[in-house]
Scaffold this motif. Structure first.
Motif, PDB file in Angstrom:
ATOM      1  N   ASP A 217      -1.824 -19.757   8.987  1.00 45.25           N
ATOM      2  CA  ASP A 217      -3.043 -19.754   9.803  1.00 45.25           C
ATOM      3  C   ASP A 217      -2.770 -19.729  11.303  1.00 45.25           C
ATOM      4  O   ASP A 217      -3.622 -19.290  12.072  1.00 45.25           O
ATOM      5  N   THR A 218      -1.602 -20.177  11.720  1.00 45.83           N
ATOM      6  CA  THR A 218      -1.248 -20.135  13.145  1.00 45.83           C
ATOM      7  C   THR A 218      -0.367 -18.927  13.490  1.00 45.83           C
ATOM      8  O   THR A 218       0.039 -18.779  14.643  1.00 45.83           O
ATOM      9  N   LEU A 219      -0.082 -18.107  12.485  1.00 45.69           N
ATOM     10  CA  LEU A 219       0.781 -16.922  12.642  1.00 45.69           C
ATOM     11  C   LEU A 219       2.193 -17.283  13.097  1.00 45.69           C
ATOM     12  O   LEU A 219       2.885 -16.474  13.692  1.00 45.69           O
ATOM     13  N   GLU A 220       2.629 -18.486  12.783  1.00 43.80           N
ATOM     14  CA  GLU A 220       3.998 -18.911  13.065  1.00 43.80           C
ATOM     15  C   GLU A 220       4.829 -18.687  11.806  1.00 43.80           C
ATOM     16  O   GLU A 220       5.307 -19.619  11.153  1.00 43.80           O
ATOM     17  N   LEU A 221       4.982 -17.423  11.458  1.00 39.75           N
ATOM     18  CA  LEU A 221       5.505 -17.053  10.146  1.00 39.75           C
ATOM     19  C   LEU A 221       6.985 -17.361   9.962  1.00 39.75           C
ATOM     20  O   LEU A 221       7.446 -17.479   8.825  1.00 39.75           O
ATOM     21  N   ASP A 222       7.726 -17.532  11.037  1.00 38.34           N
ATOM     22  CA  ASP A 222       9.127 -17.912  10.876  1.00 38.34           C
ATOM     23  C   ASP A 222       9.265 -19.322  10.308  1.00 38.34           C
ATOM     24  O   ASP A 222      10.306 -19.658   9.742  1.00 38.34           O
ATOM     25  N   ARG A 223       8.213 -20.132  10.432  1.00 42.29           N
ATOM     26  CA  ARG A 223       8.230 -21.462   9.818  1.00 42.29           C
ATOM     27  C   ARG A 223       8.299 -21.370   8.290  1.00 42.29           C
ATOM     28  O   ARG A 223       8.714 -22.314   7.626  1.00 42.29           O
ATOM     29  N   LEU A 224       7.898 -20.229   7.746  1.00 39.90           N
ATOM     30  CA  LEU A 224       7.956 -20.057   6.296  1.00 39.90           C
ATOM     31  C   LEU A 224       9.387 -20.067   5.769  1.00 39.90           C
ATOM     32  O   LEU A 224       9.608 -20.285   4.583  1.00 39.90           O
ATOM     33  N   ASP A 225      10.358 -19.842   6.663  1.00 42.31           N
ATOM     34  CA  ASP A 225      11.767 -19.919   6.258  1.00 42.31           C
ATOM     35  C   ASP A 225      12.109 -21.310   5.729  1.00 42.31           C
ATOM     36  O   ASP A 225      13.042 -21.454   4.940  1.00 42.31           O
ATOM     37  N   ASN A 226      11.352 -22.311   6.160  1.00 46.75           N
ATOM     38  CA  ASN A 226      11.556 -23.685   5.697  1.00 46.75           C
ATOM     39  C   ASN A 226      10.704 -24.029   4.482  1.00 46.75           C
ATOM     40  O   ASN A 226      10.775 -25.144   3.971  1.00 46.75           O
ATOM     41  N   VAL A 227       9.870 -23.080   4.053  1.00 48.54           N
ATOM     42  CA  VAL A 227       8.962 -23.303   2.931  1.00 48.54           C
ATOM     43  C   VAL A 227       9.493 -22.650   1.656  1.00 48.54           C
ATOM     44  O   VAL A 227       9.420 -23.233   0.578  1.00 48.54           O
ATOM     45  N   PHE A 228      10.011 -21.435   1.780  1.00 46.17           N
ATOM     46  CA  PHE A 228      10.467 -20.659   0.625  1.00 46.17           C
ATOM     47  C   PHE A 228      11.992 -20.643   0.539  1.00 46.17           C
ATOM     48  O   PHE A 228      12.675 -20.661   1.560  1.00 46.17           O
ATOM     49  N   THR A 229      12.497 -20.535  -0.675  1.00 46.48           N
ATOM     50  CA  THR A 229      13.919 -20.275  -0.851  1.00 46.48           C
ATOM     51  C   THR A 229      14.179 -18.827  -0.425  1.00 46.48           C
ATOM     52  O   THR A 229      13.277 -17.989  -0.508  1.00 46.48           O
ATOM     53  N   PRO A 230      15.380 -18.509   0.043  1.00 44.55           N
ATOM     54  CA  PRO A 230      15.660 -17.135   0.466  1.00 44.55           C
ATOM     55  C   PRO A 230      15.447 -16.105  -0.647  1.00 44.55           C
ATOM     56  O   PRO A 230      15.091 -14.960  -0.366  1.00 44.55           O
ATOM     57  N   ASP A 231      15.632 -16.514  -1.899  1.00 46.37           N
ATOM     58  CA  ASP A 231      15.478 -15.582  -3.019  1.00 46.37           C
ATOM     59  C   ASP A 231      14.129 -15.719  -3.725  1.00 46.37           C
ATOM     60  O   ASP A 231      13.946 -15.221  -4.836  1.00 46.37           O
ATOM     61  N   ALA A 232      13.173 -16.353  -3.089  1.00 51.24           N
ATOM     62  CA  ALA A 232      11.859 -16.563  -3.707  1.00 51.24           C
ATOM     63  C   ALA A 232      11.192 -15.230  -4.036  1.00 51.24           C
ATOM     64  O   ALA A 232      11.328 -14.247  -3.308  1.00 51.24           O
ATOM     65  N   PHE A 233      10.436 -15.240  -5.130  1.00 50.42           N
ATOM     66  CA  PHE A 233       9.616 -14.090  -5.514  1.00 50.42           C
ATOM     67  C   PHE A 233       8.162 -14.484  -5.293  1.00 50.42           C
ATOM     68  O   PHE A 233       7.729 -15.562  -5.710  1.00 50.42           O
ATOM     69  N   ILE A 234       7.406 -13.602  -4.633  1.00 46.32           N
ATOM     70  CA  ILE A 234       6.016 -13.890  -4.280  1.00 46.32           C
ATOM     71  C   ILE A 234       5.146 -12.739  -4.749  1.00 46.32           C
ATOM     72  O   ILE A 234       5.474 -11.565  -4.532  1.00 46.32           O
ATOM     73  N   ASP A 235       4.007 -13.077  -5.356  1.00 48.48           N
ATOM     74  CA  ASP A 235       3.076 -12.067  -5.860  1.00 48.48           C
ATOM     75  C   ASP A 235       1.671 -12.351  -5.343  1.00 48.48           C
ATOM     76  O   ASP A 235       0.969 -13.221  -5.861  1.00 48.48           O
ATOM     77  N   TYR A 236       1.278 -11.631  -4.305  1.00 48.38           N
ATOM     78  CA  TYR A 236      -0.082 -11.707  -3.766  1.00 48.38           C
ATOM     79  C   TYR A 236      -0.939 -10.549  -4.263  1.00 48.38           C
ATOM     80  O   TYR A 236      -2.048 -10.339  -3.776  1.00 48.38           O
ATOM     81  N   SER A 237      -0.454  -9.777  -5.220  1.00 43.90           N
ATOM     82  CA  SER A 237      -1.158  -8.562  -5.654  1.00 43.90           C
ATOM     83  C   SER A 237      -2.524  -8.797  -6.292  1.00 43.90           C
ATOM     84  O   SER A 237      -3.383  -7.916  -6.178  1.00 43.90           O
ATOM     85  N   PRO A 238      -2.814  -9.930  -6.941  1.00 45.59           N
ATOM     86  CA  PRO A 238      -4.159 -10.089  -7.510  1.00 45.59           C
ATOM     87  C   PRO A 238      -5.278 -10.013  -6.461  1.00 45.59           C
ATOM     88  O   PRO A 238      -6.421  -9.735  -6.801  1.00 45.59           O
TER      89      PRO A 238
END
Length: 152
Positions: free
Chosen positions: A26-47
């Motif tokens: 929500d703050t567009l500080e997307l580099d903070r997501l590096d601390n949220v996800f594992t480097p090999d995470a799989f994400i599916d926003y397709s629905p």
């Protein structure tokens, strides 16, 4: 349900992780997501019309797509977290209103979606991380017909 002190700590850490995700997006500080996800995470926003792929691919999708919105809010609740040692799974409710500049200079469109995040978590040396996330759509309201998130 009775929890041990470790289980209480794990649940709170995972809930904090989910809040960190929401705030970073929500703050567009997307580099903070590096601390949220594992480097090999799989994400599916397709629905909901978004990207599906590796964390790196989806992070780039978010960097391209989110600036089109004047405002977003990820309001999360109903944390259903099931712990299993250094792994956990979760189902988290999200209400996500978004404001889109319609480009006509006179108004913005506010629309919203309701969804569930279906997650897998893993305890790392740096704490809990999301190793897998997929969206499950509940509903959307007032979404402009031309919105195709996958085009970002």
């Amino acid at each position: 349900m009775k929890y041990s002190l470790q289980q209480i700590s794990d649940r709170l850490e995972i809930e904090d992780l989910l809040v960190e995700y929401s705030d970073a997006v929500d703050t567009l500080e997307l580099d903070r997501l590096d601390n949220v996800f594992t480097p090999d995470a799989f994400i599916d926003y397709s629905p909901l019309g978004g990207a599906m792929g590796t964390y790196t691919e989806v992070k780039q999708f978010l960097k391209n797509a989110l600036p089109a919105f004047k405002n977003t809010q990820h309001m999360i609740s109903n944390f259903r977290i099931q712990l299993d040692g250094d792994r956990a799974s979760g189902k988290v409710m999200c209400f996500n209103p978004m404001e889109l500049d319609m480009g006509d200079g006179s108004r913005n469109n506010i629309f919203f979606v309701g969804l569930w995040y279906i997650d897998e978590y893993i305890r790392s040396a740096d704490g809990w991380k999301i190793s897998s996330r997929r969206e499950e759509k509940s509903y959307d309201y007032n979404t402009p017909e031309f919105i195709q998130f996958s085009s970002f």
